[in-house]
Design a protein around this motif. Structure first.
Motif, PDB file in Angstrom:
ATOM      1  N   ARG A  26       0.722  -0.976  -0.204  1.00  0.00           N
ATOM      2  CA  ARG A  26       0.302   0.083   0.127  1.00  0.00           C
ATOM      3  C   ARG A  26       1.022   1.780   0.133  1.00  0.00           C
ATOM      4  NH1 ARG A  26      -5.411   0.032   4.087  1.00  0.00           N
ATOM      5  NH2 ARG A  26      -5.812  -2.463   3.304  1.00  0.00           N
ATOM      6  N   ALA A  27       2.021   1.956   0.549  1.00  0.00           N
ATOM      7  CA  ALA A  27       3.112   2.138   0.777  1.00  0.00           C
ATOM      8  C   ALA A  27       3.461   2.486  -0.691  1.00  0.00           C
ATOM      9  CB  ALA A  27       3.638   2.661   1.502  1.00  0.00           C
ATOM     10  N   LEU A  28       3.651   1.287  -1.007  1.00  0.00           N
ATOM     11  CA  LEU A  28       4.793   1.553  -2.815  1.00  0.00           C
ATOM     12  C   LEU A  28       3.329   2.108  -3.822  1.00  0.00           C
ATOM     13  CD1 LEU A  28       6.706  -1.363  -2.417  1.00  0.00           C
ATOM     14  CD2 LEU A  28       7.378   0.869  -2.384  1.00  0.00           C
ATOM     15  N   ALA A  29       1.934   1.469  -3.924  1.00  0.00           N
ATOM     16  CA  ALA A  29       0.856   2.173  -4.388  1.00  0.00           C
ATOM     17  C   ALA A  29       1.541   3.769  -4.005  1.00  0.00           C
ATOM     18  CB  ALA A  29       0.089   1.109  -3.869  1.00  0.00           C
ATOM     19  N   CYS A  30       1.400   3.935  -2.613  1.00  0.00           N
ATOM     20  CA  CYS A  30       1.318   5.711  -2.624  1.00  0.00           C
ATOM     21  C   CYS A  30       2.169   6.200  -3.030  1.00  0.00           C
ATOM     22  CB  CYS A  30       0.867   5.957  -1.270  1.00  0.00           C
ATOM     23  SG  CYS A  30      -0.482   5.456  -0.064  1.00  0.00           S
ATOM     24  N   ILE A  31       3.401   6.095  -3.310  1.00  0.00           N
ATOM     25  CA  ILE A  31       4.616   6.532  -4.309  1.00  0.00           C
ATOM     26  C   ILE A  31       4.757   6.453  -5.649  1.00  0.00           C
ATOM     27  CG2 ILE A  31       7.157   6.166  -3.607  1.00  0.00           C
ATOM     28  CD1 ILE A  31       6.749   4.790  -1.053  1.00  0.00           C
ATOM     29  N   ALA A  32       4.708   5.309  -5.933  1.00  0.00           N
ATOM     30  CA  ALA A  32       4.652   5.441  -6.991  1.00  0.00           C
ATOM     31  C   ALA A  32       3.357   6.035  -7.865  1.00  0.00           C
ATOM     32  CB  ALA A  32       3.497   3.634  -7.714  1.00  0.00           C
ATOM     33  N   MET A  33       2.152   6.176  -7.077  1.00  0.00           N
ATOM     34  CA  MET A  33       1.013   6.669  -7.716  1.00  0.00           C
ATOM     35  C   MET A  33       1.609   8.223  -7.852  1.00  0.00           C
ATOM     36  SD  MET A  33      -2.630   8.624  -5.546  1.00  0.00           S
ATOM     37  CE  MET A  33      -1.539   8.997  -4.064  1.00  0.00           C
ATOM     38  N   VAL A  34       2.194   9.220  -7.050  1.00  0.00           N
ATOM     39  CA  VAL A  34       2.477  10.152  -7.015  1.00  0.00           C
ATOM     40  C   VAL A  34       3.210  10.845  -7.633  1.00  0.00           C
ATOM     41  CG1 VAL A  34       4.128  12.030  -5.728  1.00  0.00           C
ATOM     42  CG2 VAL A  34       1.954  10.967  -4.293  1.00  0.00           C
ATOM     43  N   GLU A  35       4.609   9.670  -8.053  1.00  0.00           N
ATOM     44  CA  GLU A  35       5.507   9.623  -8.693  1.00  0.00           C
ATOM     45  C   GLU A  35       4.594   9.534 -10.668  1.00  0.00           C
ATOM     46  OE1 GLU A  35       8.948  10.180  -9.543  1.00  0.00           O
ATOM     47  OE2 GLU A  35       8.702  10.055  -6.422  1.00  0.00           O
ATOM     48  N   GLY A  36       3.071   9.673 -10.827  1.00  0.00           N
ATOM     49  CA  GLY A  36       2.953   8.966 -12.099  1.00  0.00           C
ATOM     50  C   GLY A  36       2.158  10.356 -12.844  1.00  0.00           C
ATOM     51  N   VAL A  37       2.086  10.662 -11.187  1.00  0.00           N
ATOM     52  CA  VAL A  37       1.077  11.719 -11.727  1.00  0.00           C
ATOM     53  C   VAL A  37       1.858  12.827 -11.985  1.00  0.00           C
ATOM     54  CG1 VAL A  37      -0.642  14.032 -10.391  1.00  0.00           C
ATOM     55  CG2 VAL A  37      -1.258  11.156 -10.164  1.00  0.00           C
ATOM     56  N   LEU A  38       2.611  13.374 -11.635  1.00  0.00           N
ATOM     57  CA  LEU A  38       3.971  13.868 -11.260  1.00  0.00           C
ATOM     58  C   LEU A  38       4.617  14.375 -12.423  1.00  0.00           C
ATOM     59  CD1 LEU A  38       4.692  15.226  -8.133  1.00  0.00           C
ATOM     60  CD2 LEU A  38       3.024  16.074  -8.679  1.00  0.00           C
ATOM     61  N   ARG A  39       4.799  13.594 -13.047  1.00  0.00           N
ATOM     62  CA  ARG A  39       5.493  12.581 -14.569  1.00  0.00           C
ATOM     63  C   ARG A  39       4.807  13.557 -15.551  1.00  0.00           C
ATOM     64  NH1 ARG A  39       6.726   7.928 -13.644  1.00  0.00           N
ATOM     65  NH2 ARG A  39       5.096   6.616 -14.319  1.00  0.00           N
ATOM     66  N   ASP A  40       3.274  12.874 -15.782  1.00  0.00           N
ATOM     67  CA  ASP A  40       2.395  13.128 -16.584  1.00  0.00           C
ATOM     68  C   ASP A  40       2.278  14.940 -16.623  1.00  0.00           C
ATOM     69  OD1 ASP A  40       2.197  10.792 -18.143  1.00  0.00           O
ATOM     70  OD2 ASP A  40       0.550  10.219 -16.714  1.00  0.00           O
ATOM     71  N   LEU A  41       1.629  15.369 -15.100  1.00  0.00           N
ATOM     72  CA  LEU A  41       2.185  17.080 -15.272  1.00  0.00           C
ATOM     73  C   LEU A  41       3.489  18.070 -15.333  1.00  0.00           C
ATOM     74  CD1 LEU A  41       0.245  17.383 -11.631  1.00  0.00           C
ATOM     75  CD2 LEU A  41      -0.870  18.457 -14.082  1.00  0.00           C
TER      76      LEU A  41
ATOM     77  N   ALA B 299      -3.471  19.454 -15.303  1.00  0.00           N
ATOM     78  CA  ALA B 299      -2.799  21.598 -16.005  1.00  0.00           C
ATOM     79  C   ALA B 299      -3.691  22.410 -15.447  1.00  0.00           C
ATOM     80  CB  ALA B 299      -2.838  21.419 -17.405  1.00  0.00           C
ATOM     81  N   ALA B 300      -4.964  22.157 -14.800  1.00  0.00           N
ATOM     82  CA  ALA B 300      -4.812  23.560 -14.174  1.00  0.00           C
ATOM     83  C   ALA B 300      -5.359  23.994 -13.024  1.00  0.00           C
ATOM     84  CB  ALA B 300      -6.996  24.125 -14.673  1.00  0.00           C
ATOM     85  N   MET B 301      -4.403  22.474 -12.717  1.00  0.00           N
ATOM     86  CA  MET B 301      -4.314  22.662 -10.977  1.00  0.00           C
ATOM     87  C   MET B 301      -3.322  23.309 -10.721  1.00  0.00           C
ATOM     88  SD  MET B 301      -5.614  18.437 -10.298  1.00  0.00           S
ATOM     89  CE  MET B 301      -5.431  18.809  -8.442  1.00  0.00           C
ATOM     90  N   ASP B 302      -3.140  24.232  -9.370  1.00  0.00           N
ATOM     91  CA  ASP B 302      -1.937  24.437  -8.545  1.00  0.00           C
ATOM     92  C   ASP B 302      -1.479  23.426  -7.612  1.00  0.00           C
ATOM     93  OD1 ASP B 302      -2.869  24.881  -6.251  1.00  0.00           O
ATOM     94  OD2 ASP B 302      -3.307  26.860  -6.171  1.00  0.00           O
ATOM     95  N   GLU B 303      -0.238  24.031  -7.324  1.00  0.00           N
ATOM     96  CA  GLU B 303       0.955  22.681  -6.502  1.00  0.00           C
ATOM     97  C   GLU B 303       0.410  22.486  -5.404  1.00  0.00           C
ATOM     98  OE1 GLU B 303       4.670  25.507  -6.313  1.00  0.00           O
ATOM     99  OE2 GLU B 303       5.128  24.746  -8.529  1.00  0.00           O
TER     100      GLU B 303
END
Length: 237
Positions: A180-195, A205-209
């Motif tokens: 579960r913890a690794l899934a959280c980490i991977a989710m963050v990396e994936g979203v930020l990579r696409d952003l 794209a319209a969301m601020d940091e």
């Protein structure tokens, strides 16, 4: 969700890595020339990695950007791969060392929010280096292992904090908590990579940091605890 209960002590908080290297170089003006030369090269390498990525990195360009002779590079590294690993390893260490610190008694969710807000800002400010971490991990197995080990270590810290906040977590199998913890980490990396590395996708794209970090933090909490974080609006609002 406010993260004001998590302080940014002196020397912590978001940063641009190239600026950090420039500040370190200015601080060692009286150190031996070898120390200053190495930092000059690191700053040049970091700039080239940020601008063009690992695949376009050339030793000649590193030396030229640092305004040093071509052969000077080889006094510190045998090739571009070793230099990139050194610089990116230092970058990763800087990311870890500047994480915000929670005040005593701060709840888990405010700490998750603060950590994600910090990481989102760092990621966006150093998106080129984050891209290089992926590129180098794809071609250098040893470097990929370093990243995997870092993620596992972070997952272990997340699990320990989760167990302190929720004693019921102690009854779950260790492998499930780690997953579960690794899934959280991977989710963050994936979203930020696409952003920030790849073209941003609407409506993200319209969301601020802070909005991005808050969304990711709420998802973290749901993955770990199985319900919405404290203070979330009721359904339908």
């Amino acid at each position: 969700m406010s993260a004001s209960t998590v302080a940014e002590a002196a020397g912590r908080g978001s940063f641009v890595y190239r600026d950090q290297l420039a500040a370190r170089l200015a601080a060692v003006a009286r150190e031996p020339k070898t120390v200053r030369t190495r930092l000059r090269l690191m700053a040049a390498i970091a700039t080239l990695l940020e601008e063009g990525g690992f695949h376009d990195l050339r030793v000649a360009d590193c030396a030229a950007r640092a305004e040093l002779a071509h052969g000077t590079f080889y006094r510190y590294w045998p090739d571009r791969s070793a230099a990139a690993q050194d610089v990116l390893g230092d970058f990763m260490a800087t990311v870890r060392s500047r994480r915000p610190v929670g005040a005593a008694g701060t709840g888990l969710y405010p700490r998750i929010v603060a950590a994600n807000r910090y990481y989102v800002r760092v990621y966006r400010a150093n998106a080129g280096l984050m891209r290089c971490l992926m590129q180098l991990g794809n071609v250098e197995p040893a470097f990929a292992r370093i990243g995997q080990e870092a993620n596992v270590a972070l997952a272990s810290r997340v699990v320990r904090a989760w167990e302190r906040a929720d004693p019921a977590a102690l009854d779950l199998p260790d492998h499930e908590k780690t997953a579960r913890a690794l899934a959280c980490i991977a989710m963050v990396e994936g979203v930020l990579r696409d952003l920030y590395v790849r073209p941003a996708l609407p409506p993200l794209a319209a969301m601020d940091e802070d909005e991005v970090a808050d969304m990711l933090s709420a998802s973290w909490f749901r993955i770990l605890f199985g319900h919405d974080p404290p203070g979330s609006p009721a359904p339908g609002r």
